[in-house]
Design an enzyme around this catalytic site. Structure first.
Site, PDB file in Angstrom:
ATOM      1  N   GLU A   1     -10.575  -7.841  -1.009  1.00 36.26           N
ATOM      2  CA  GLU A   1     -10.998  -7.922  -2.414  1.00 36.26           C
ATOM      3  C   GLU A   1     -10.413  -9.163  -3.078  1.00 36.26           C
ATOM      4  O   GLU A   1     -11.078  -9.830  -3.879  1.00 36.26           O
ATOM      5  CB  GLU A   1     -10.531  -6.667  -3.174  1.00 36.26           C
ATOM      6  CG  GLU A   1     -11.177  -5.373  -2.704  1.00 36.26           C
ATOM      7  CD  GLU A   1     -10.428  -4.691  -1.560  1.00 36.26           C
ATOM      8  OE1 GLU A   1      -9.754  -5.371  -0.759  1.00 36.26           O
ATOM      9  OE2 GLU A   1     -10.540  -3.454  -1.475  1.00 36.26           O
TER      10      GLU A   1
ATOM     11  N   CYS B   1      -6.898  -0.924  -2.532  1.00 36.53           N
ATOM     12  CA  CYS B   1      -5.498  -0.542  -2.740  1.00 36.53           C
ATOM     13  C   CYS B   1      -5.159  -0.659  -4.231  1.00 36.53           C
ATOM     14  O   CYS B   1      -5.942  -1.204  -5.027  1.00 36.53           O
ATOM     15  CB  CYS B   1      -4.576  -1.422  -1.905  1.00 36.53           C
ATOM     16  SG  CYS B   1      -4.327  -3.077  -2.579  1.00 36.53           S
TER      17      CYS B   1
HETATM   18  N1  THU Z   1      -6.966  -3.871   3.149  1.00 36.50           N
HETATM   19  C1  THU Z   1      -7.904  -4.583   2.455  1.00 36.50           C
HETATM   20  O1  THU Z   1      -8.163  -5.751   2.747  1.00 36.50           O
HETATM   21  N2  THU Z   1      -8.536  -3.958   1.438  1.00 36.50           N
HETATM   22  C2  THU Z   1      -8.409  -2.640   1.125  1.00 36.50           C
HETATM   23  O2  THU Z   1      -9.088  -2.170   0.230  1.00 36.50           O
HETATM   24  C3  THU Z   1      -7.451  -1.804   1.866  1.00 36.50           C
HETATM   25  C4  THU Z   1      -6.581  -2.527   2.827  1.00 36.50           C
HETATM   26  C5  THU Z   1      -6.311  -4.532   4.294  1.00 36.50           C
HETATM   27  C6  THU Z   1      -4.886  -4.938   4.090  1.00 36.50           C
HETATM   28  C7  THU Z   1      -4.386  -5.019   5.529  1.00 36.50           C
HETATM   29  O3  THU Z   1      -4.706  -6.301   6.063  1.00 36.50           O
HETATM   30  C8  THU Z   1      -5.219  -3.978   6.258  1.00 36.50           C
HETATM   31  O4  THU Z   1      -6.315  -3.669   5.402  1.00 36.50           O
HETATM   32  C9  THU Z   1      -4.462  -2.709   6.594  1.00 36.50           C
HETATM   33  O5  THU Z   1      -3.828  -2.198   5.478  1.00 36.50           O
END
Ligand code: THU
Length: 129
Positions: free
Chosen positions: A52, A83
């Site tokens: 995001e 997150c």
């Molecule tokens: N992650 C995202 O890129 N976006 C989200 O909405 C949730 C988590 C990524 C962060 C990390 O690189 C991986 O997912 C595992 O947490």
């Protein structure tokens, strides 16, 4: 290109050697343009960035600030929601009624509003004295 196709394509470029978890995000702005981003991890784990955040950075770099719709895609049995930090980042540019679509690899599974993801968001009005 649809938001789903844009997010699915950019997800393939995710750099996630530590979690092995690829995420793609696509934003459609009020102009109709689409901006995409993927997660970019780092050996210093906290320096990694979410999909995001990448999509928001691409939008801002292109001179746009008004989010009309967002789609987040990941390969997970449960729909992956942004997150906590990304909810605040999205809320900077997405009105409470903006929809965030959550998708698995074969399609969209759920839709939530910005106001569902971050009720009671810290907002510019809180800075007023
Ligand atoms: N992650 C995202 O890129 N976006 C989200 O909405 C949730 C988590 C990524 C962060 C990390 O690189 C991986 O997912 C595992 O947490």
């Amino acid at each position: 290109m649809s938001l789903f196709d844009a997010a699915k394509a950019v997800r393939e470029n995710a750099y996630s050697p530590y979690s092995q978890f690829k995420v793609g995000a696509a934003i459609r702005t009020t102009s109709g343009a689409i901006f995409a981003g993927c997660n970019v991890e780092n050996v210093a784990y906290p320096e990694g960035t979410c999909a995001e955040a990448g999509a928001i950075a691409a939008m801002i770099a292109a001179g746009e600030t008004e989010i009309a719709e967002v789609l987040v895609i990941a390969d997970s049995p449960q729909p992956v929601t942004p997150c906590g930090g990304c909810r605040q980042k999205l809320a900077e540019f997405a009105a409470p009624e903006v929809e965030i679509a959550l998708a698995g690899l074969s399609g969209e599974t759920q839709r939530m509003r910005m106001s569902d993801l971050l009720p009671g968001a810290f907002a510019p009005a809180h800075l007023e004295r």
